[in-house]
Write an enzyme that holds these catalytic residues in place. Structure first.
Site, PDB file in Angstrom:
ATOM      1  N   LYS B  77       0.884  -1.273  -0.121  1.00  0.00           N
ATOM      2  CA  LYS B  77      -0.161  -0.084  -0.054  1.00  0.00           C
ATOM      3  C   LYS B  77       0.777   1.303   0.093  1.00  0.00           C
ATOM      4  O   LYS B  77       1.950   1.400   0.656  1.00  0.00           O
ATOM      5  CB  LYS B  77      -0.830  -0.022   1.140  1.00  0.00           C
ATOM      6  CG  LYS B  77      -1.879   1.097   1.317  1.00  0.00           C
ATOM      7  CD  LYS B  77      -2.737   0.765   2.478  1.00  0.00           C
ATOM      8  CE  LYS B  77      -3.878   1.818   2.552  1.00  0.00           C
ATOM      9  NZ  LYS B  77      -4.948   1.681   3.773  1.00  0.00           N
ATOM     10  N   SER B 152      -9.625   1.829   3.014  1.00  0.00           N
ATOM     11  CA  SER B 152      -8.787   2.376   2.177  1.00  0.00           C
ATOM     12  C   SER B 152      -7.843   1.625   1.295  1.00  0.00           C
ATOM     13  O   SER B 152      -7.200   2.340   0.363  1.00  0.00           O
ATOM     14  CB  SER B 152      -8.084   3.385   2.920  1.00  0.00           C
ATOM     15  OG  SER B 152      -7.177   3.093   3.741  1.00  0.00           O
ATOM     16  N   SER B 176      -9.871  -0.593   7.232  1.00  0.00           N
ATOM     17  CA  SER B 176      -9.417  -0.446   5.907  1.00  0.00           C
ATOM     18  C   SER B 176      -8.752  -1.538   5.275  1.00  0.00           C
ATOM     19  O   SER B 176      -8.355  -1.500   4.090  1.00  0.00           O
ATOM     20  CB  SER B 176      -8.246   0.774   5.985  1.00  0.00           C
ATOM     21  OG  SER B 176      -9.053   1.942   5.886  1.00  0.00           O
TER      22      SER B 176
END
Lengths: 479, 487
Positions: B77, B152, B176
């Protein structure tokens, strides 16, 4: 009091002491000064995204020691907090400090003000990290040096219990002495390793409520603290006496112009939005850690001063001068113990050693004549080997060459002529060569005794003891 | 999706051990899959093509048995720092920022033999539940392009779900990792708070943030977690004890585990697919041993408020450093104040600004006690409630979200409704507990829905064992593939 008739001056101090740790407060960068800008930095002290602080135990140890020395309560659990504000010298745009759970609470500091003991209580001591340095005006730009950013600071906050600018200065001198005794801060106001902010207000005599206070920053010397406070107190008093009110402001002291420059008023005061620092767990201090630090605390200034008076029979003034710095006190004490002559040793250290240090700007650690060397000289003077007056020359020779007192005396040929026969010969020679003066002496011009002594001393090359010489002269001149 | 890139971590390790595959082949396959699928998916912000291939060639010379993640390509990420390589957090304000250091997790992945293949798209600064708040384009759900992958960590979940990479790292502040894993039909694990070092994770809400793995199955998550977990001197909030062994008991089954289901679930309007996945899980657990008991879990309805107050407060401070002075984007102006204001106005997206404002507000003088202090009290209450629950049962079973993935744009103008979709995930962050999302089945729209398990603090071993047991009952991976209905 300095507030003038009808007013009591109320002063509180906030002192930031830069701790002499090897590394910074929350990272392992060296806490070094005078290096090339931005070379003592890492992701943590630069506040780069993703970097996290971790607490420097050495800084905590030093603050605990300070707290213990000042009689504070060392909180078993304390908490770091974020103080949020935007400024380019703080790369995270928040400072990691302590807020509602400081490391040390309470405590006090004692000092003497014109022979009276004054005890000022402390609010708290907490740890935080220093900001970087801004350098303005280089080619129209402002530059930032982050080397200082993250250096540990202990903030010491007093209660508003100081009542004159002189007391404020005395408090600070005593605090500086403590910090230096504990070897946790070098206490240099000019260079900013010790920084002072003052709060001051005037209270009408007999009134309980404190007046509105103002704050002064940028006080770079003890003198500046006193001068800045004097100016502000006068301003407040004039304002109040002319029926005005005091507005809460923060000012900077301009040492060159000797005036205060208003920085910001209350309406523009920051809301720092303190909240617990989520990147650091509670700071837990166990009994063992506290005892470890307690064991490292040396004899503190006031105790040492009192002991010097008691144990060595020194006058208060001498004891104060000799204990101002712990290394001077060590030097004195070693000398006095070697000679067994505390007062004579005190005179030598205060007169000759301190004067020499002052004129060369050196420190006692690198002084060429150590306590043993000085004690050797004092012994020679006491034993009559060297006259008191020749002693000063011997001392000068010792610090120049680094040799012992005995070697210097021998090299300079400054041994006292203590053999009476040898002295009598010199006296005879002098009297024979000055028949006119002898004649006048006998006719009643007794002041000439000084002249004869001087002539004998000159003849002996300064090695004679003037007391013995005048004894022989009196006998020879038929007194 | 039958290429090497679509294999699970465990499957790849076996292939390597048997000499049936080489790291360079696997990386090559991942890169091909990214080339062919990511144009539409938008999961990657950056692909480290050359670096990954070079690393794969290097690993090819080593003994596959020596390293626990030998030759496993992992997508990371984009809020996790990669030294010298872009780390944008999905924000314009970081632009082409390249950190001068690696996050602890990147070091550990590399040391374990994994290959970092690229950086994945995300909601800006991990603030969002649909990946639509990325400054660099949205991510599409591999199961249906009209839907969001969740957020996210939407890029990471989509990359694994689309078979572009066998595993990825996400970060989970309020769900997330778990929510996008559920929306994309993959497995996502958030460990106990402090289990994985946060050093190098660009902070959103420090007291909630945890990095965690997303993989095809519980075993993949366990393998990654085992390599990532453990104390780290650079993160003072990292747990000082070693992580328990997650692998040896993984297949021990459900028989002696006790499950609980929150009593309060009944008052929630659950999507039928979510409800039936939970029923199925419940029946399976009962069949394997003891039927789940109903446990009281007070405070769930206020957990969202508690979470958003504290998380935004921390975020308002954490994001203060993005000011245009030292790195990232800068709007040059005459004065310092306007440099700050213009840089942050232009650099941050709407959602990030909303949260900074909210967070600043709740910490402000006069409001602190009403909001922030109160939220801290609620947090304590929720922690205690969970503590009580885990003195009775081993694992709590609940939905990941009330419904399936939402349509792109569906909740974009309704932040509160977006926030409310975190209702079942935030409590584990508030209480700092390990939680996992495992795919259970498909909704009527053909979208995956997951089931969430939560364990007591420090018990990732129990959590993964439970997840593995349920996974075997659901057989989701064998039954369904994205874009193709039943396998």
């Amino acid at each position: 009091m300095a507030g003038g008739a009808g007013y009591v001056t109320v002063i509180g101090l906030e002192v930031h002491a830069q701790l002499l740790t090897r590394t910074k407060m929350f990272c392992r960068c060296p806490a070094a000064f005078g290096e090339e800008p931005n070379t003592m930095v890492c992701p943590v002290c630069l506040g780069l995204p993703g970097a996290l602080p971790s607490v420097n135990r050495e800084a905590v140890s030093m603050a605990v020691r300070l707290g213990l020395a000042l009689g504070c309560v060392i909180e078993r659990e304390s908490a770091f907090a974020r103080k949020n504000y935007f400024y380019p010298d703080a790369p995270r745009n928040y400072q990691i400090s302590m807020y509602d759970r400081p490391l040390c609470t309470g405590g006090s500091l004692v000092f003497e003000d014109e022979g009276t003991e004054v005890n000022v209580r402390l609010e708290r001591i907490h740890l935080e990290d220093d900001a970087g340095k801004l350098l303005h005006g280089r080619g129209g730009h402002s530059l930032i040096d982050f080397n200082r950013c993250g250096v540990p600071l202990a903030e010491i906050v007093t209660r508003p219990e100081i009542h004159s600018p002189r007391q404020a200065s005395l408090f600070l001198r005593r605090l500086r002495q403590m910090l230096r005794y504990l070897e946790i801060c070098d206490g240099n106001l000019e260079e900013g390793s010790m920084r002072v902010d003052v709060n001051v207000s005037l209270r009408r005599t007999g009134d309980d409520a404190l007046g509105t206070r103002t704050e002064i920053k940028n006080l770079n010397s003890f003198k500046a603290v006193e001068a800045g406070l004097e100016v502000e107190i006068k301003r407040q008093r004039d304002e109040l006496e002319s029926g005005g009110t005091i507005v809460q402001v923060t000012s900077l002291w301009d040492a060159r112009e000797k005036k205060l420059v208003t920085m910001r008023s209350k309406e523009r005061a920051h809301d720092y939005r303190y909240f617990p620092e989520p990147d650091l767990p509670l700071l837990i201090i166990g009994e063992g850690w506290i005892e470890e630090e307690r064991a490292k605390i040396p004899e503190l200034p006031l105790d040492r001063e009192r002991r010097f008076r008691r144990e060595y029979g020194l006058p208060a003034y001498d004891a104060g001068v000799l204990t101002a710095e712990s290394d001077i006190a060590d030097y004195y004490e070693e000398t006095a113990n070697l000679t067994g002559e505390p007062k004579t040793s005190a005179n030598w250290v205060m007169r000759d050693v301190l004067r020499e240090l002052k004129s060369t700007g050196g420190d006692i650690g690198g002084f060429p004549a150590g306590p043993a060397a000085l004690a050797g000289l004092i012994d020679l003077v006491k034993g009559g080997v060297v006259s008191n007056s020749a002693g000063a020359d011997v001392f000068a020779a010792m610090i120049e060459s680094g040799e012992s007192a005995a070697d210097a005396v021998k090299r300079l040929g400054l041994e006292c002529i203590s053999e009476v026969n040898e002295l009598e010969e010199i006296v005879d020679r002098v009297l024979e060569s000055k028949p006119d003066e002898v004649e006048r002496y006998h006719r009643g011009k007794k002041q000439l005794m000084k002249f004869f002594v001087g002539q004998v001393m000159k003849e002996s090359g300064g090695k004679a003891d003037p007391l013995i010489v005048s004894g022989i002269l009196r006998r020879k001149l038929g007194e | 999706m039958s290429g090497l890139a679509g294999k699970s971590v465990g499957e790849l390790l076996l292939l390597y051990r048997d000499g049936a595959a080489r790291p360079a082949e696997v990386v090559g396959d991942c890169l091909d899959a990214i080339d062919s699928r990511d144009r539409v998916a938008g999961a990657f912000l950056e692909v480290f093509r050359d670096e990954a291939m070079a690393r794969a060639e290097e690993l090819g010379k080593e003994d596959p048995g020596r390293l626990p993640l030998y030759g496993i390509p992992v997508a990371v990420k984009d809020n996790i720092c990669t030294c010298g390589l872009p780390t944008t957090c999905g924000s314009k304000i970081l632009g082409r920022y390249r950190p001068p250091y690696d996050a602890t997790v990147v070091e550990r992945l590399t040391a374990a033999g994994a290959i970092i293949i690229g950086k994945t798209n995300m909601d800006e600064f991990a603030m969002g539940s649909s990946n639509e708040y990325s400054a660099f384009g949205r991510v599409r759900n591999p199961w249906n392009e009209e839907y969001t992958p969740g957020g996210s960590s939407g890029g990471s979940a989509a990359a694994v779900a689309a078979g572009m990479v066998p595993a990825a790292l996400g970060s989970d502040t309020g769900g997330s990792i778990r929510q996008p894993a559920s929306f994309c039909g993959v497995t996502g694990l958030k460990g106990t708070y402090g289990r994985i070092s946060r050093y190098g994770l660009v902070a959103f809400a420090s007291s909630f943030d945890q990095i965690g793995p997303i993989a095809n199955d519980a075993e993949g998550c366990a393998l990654l977690m085992q390599a990532l977990a453990g104390p780290d001197g650079r993160d003072s909030t990292a747990i000082e004890e070693d992580c328990p062994d997650l692998l040896s008991g993984l297949d021990a089954g459900l028989a002696d585990l006790s499950f609980g289901i929150p009593e309060e679930l009944g008052s929630w309007d659950l999507d039928p697919a979510v409800a039936s996945a939970l029923d199925e899980a419940s029946r399976a657990v009962a069949a394997a041993g003891v039927a789940p008991e109903t446990v009281p879990l007070p405070g769930m309805e206020i957990s969202i408020a508690c979470y958003y107050v504290i998380a935004n407060a921390e975020a308002s401070s954490n994001l203060a450093r993005f000011d245009g002075v030292r790195y990232g984007m800068r709007e040059n102006t005459g004065s310092l104040g306007s440099l700050y204001a213009l840089t942050r106005t232009a650099g941050f997206g709407e959602e990030v600004k909303r949260r900074i404002l909210l967070g600043t507000y709740v910490l402000s003088a006069g409001y602190y006690d009403a909001y922030y202090s109160k939220a801290l009290s609620v947090r304590e209450m929720i922690r205690k409630a969970y503590g009580a629950v885990f003195s009775r049962i081993d694992l709590l079973m609940l939905p990941v979200t009330p419904g399936q993935a939402f349509l792109l744009g569906e909740k974009l103008d309704d932040p509160v409704s977006m926030y409310l979709s975190d209702i079942f995930t935030t409590p584990a962050n508030i209480a700092g507990l390990p939680a996992i999302s495992i795919p259970a089945g498909l909704s009527a729209d053909g979208l995956p829905v997951g089931v969430q398990l939560v364990a007591a603090a420090g018990r990732e071993d129990v959590l993964l064992r439970g997840a593995r047991g349920l996974e075997k009952l659901f057989r989701f991976r064998e039954r369904s593939v994205p874009g193709g209905g039943d396998a």
